[in-house]
Design an enzyme around this catalytic site. Sequence first.
Site, PDB file in Angstrom:
ATOM      1  N   ARG A  40       0.810  -1.210   0.000  1.00  0.00           N
ATOM      2  CA  ARG A  40       0.000   0.000   0.000  1.00  0.00           C
ATOM      3  C   ARG A  40       0.852   1.273   0.000  1.00  0.00           C
ATOM      4  O   ARG A  40       0.494   2.270  -0.631  1.00  0.00           O
ATOM      5  CB  ARG A  40      -0.935  -0.024   1.225  1.00  0.00           C
ATOM      6  N   VAL A  73      -7.087   8.197  -1.643  1.00  0.00           N
ATOM      7  CA  VAL A  73      -6.913   6.749  -1.558  1.00  0.00           C
ATOM      8  C   VAL A  73      -7.735   6.311  -0.365  1.00  0.00           C
ATOM      9  O   VAL A  73      -7.464   6.701   0.772  1.00  0.00           O
ATOM     10  CB  VAL A  73      -5.429   6.369  -1.375  1.00  0.00           C
ATOM     11  N   SER A  74      -8.766   5.526  -0.615  1.00  0.00           N
ATOM     12  CA  SER A  74      -9.717   5.164   0.441  1.00  0.00           C
ATOM     13  C   SER A  74      -9.025   4.443   1.587  1.00  0.00           C
ATOM     14  O   SER A  74      -7.966   3.827   1.422  1.00  0.00           O
ATOM     15  CB  SER A  74     -10.827   4.272  -0.123  1.00  0.00           C
ATOM     16  N   SER A  75      -9.651   4.494   2.746  1.00  0.00           N
ATOM     17  CA  SER A  75      -9.105   3.809   3.915  1.00  0.00           C
ATOM     18  C   SER A  75      -9.082   2.307   3.683  1.00  0.00           C
ATOM     19  O   SER A  75      -9.935   1.758   2.971  1.00  0.00           O
ATOM     20  CB  SER A  75      -9.942   4.118   5.148  1.00  0.00           C
ATOM     21  N   PHE A 217     -17.440   9.043   0.592  1.00  0.00           N
ATOM     22  CA  PHE A 217     -16.525   9.215  -0.538  1.00  0.00           C
ATOM     23  C   PHE A 217     -16.605  10.657  -1.036  1.00  0.00           C
ATOM     24  O   PHE A 217     -17.600  11.352  -0.822  1.00  0.00           O
ATOM     25  CB  PHE A 217     -16.916   8.290  -1.701  1.00  0.00           C
TER      26      PHE A 217
END
Length: 420
Positions: A40, A73-75, A217
């Site tokens: 990541r 960048v999403s959790s 989002f």
Amino acid sequence: MTMVDGSQADELREAMIGELREMGAVRSDRVAEVFRAVPRHLFTPEASLKDAYDPRDAVHVKRDDQGRPISTVSSPQLQGSMLEQADIRPGMTALEIGSGGVNAAMMSWLAGLDGQVTTMDIDSDVTERARRLLDAAGYERVNVVLSDAENGFSQDAPYERIIVTVGAWDIPPAWIDQLAPDGRLVVPLRMRGLTRSLELEREGDHLASRSAIICGFVAMQGAGANAGQVVPLRGTKAEMRFDDGWPGDQVPDLDGVLDTERAEAWTGVTIGGMESFETLQLWLATAFPGFGKLRADADQRSVLVGDGNMWFDSAAIDGDSIAYLTTRRMEPGVSEFGAHAFGPHAAELAEAMAEQVLVWDREQRHGPGPNFGVWPLNTPDERLPEGLVITKRHHRVTISWPTAPTAATGQDNQEDRQGE
């Protein structure tokens, strides 16, 4: 990257996976393994290693002129939950709408060498960044497309899985047309200001939910954007927002309503500090035709609640008055739900909202939650399930409960026909 950095990344990654399992965001070994396989931190060069592997936090990549995030960048928590919903198998063809890089890499790993993943975004800065990071991390096979997602990407269709990683107000027909007959669409759909990641599959002529997860989002840009409608309550310092438009013919004039006396109603319904009450907000959205989201500047807090109380943005307008959800602390870790209201009929509306909290507590609190449906725009009322109907640009969205809600103010639970 030094060996020390690599070792630290490995430790942080394993700790993250452990926390994601405890949260329930990761349930399967395959999704746990993809978090282990895809580094990541290579996709979040803007963040420290610690921040990159924080299971709950997103990494902001780009902001607009007002400083609001427009690309993230999403959790890991949200990515894990949505990958579990999608259940991507080896050999599948998948589309991601909204690019960040790491999610597309994980989708590609899950699809394997016999699968194909396309990721698309409307912003050239975002797609260029995604292409660069995917190549550097060894995921050259991912197809990166610069385009408005309103029309999908027909070149690689049909897709067995479509994952949308940007907040959608509606579902464009192209997404459904390009979905394989037995495919699955995972989309964060905004309904009455509440966003849920819906796992949707075909059921006859419509899409039906198999699961729903609370999420947040950045909003869709381009043709799929939706500005909503704002009703001022105290100038620009406090306002109500209706994503689906005001559900009536005439928008109420409530500017100044917060200058009236505040009414309160308490329920005796309590909640622990870590307990979720996401279905309560959906229940209120279903029960009150004038449900929306309340926004207020920090200096309005003393107007909205007393000391030790909290206010929530779940609110409803009925005629000349407004009520919103609140809590007050009863003991350490335990709070009581209530409602505050303003306007000529504040007392009645506060009591009506408090009553709906009681109904939710009695009938839905420990239940499975509602079912969601996405229906063709021309679907007649008699074919729709009982509950809330929201008419959007392309579809009619339904929220139906195991037990139909009672209208909050004695009115029939009416359809939201506003649309845009």
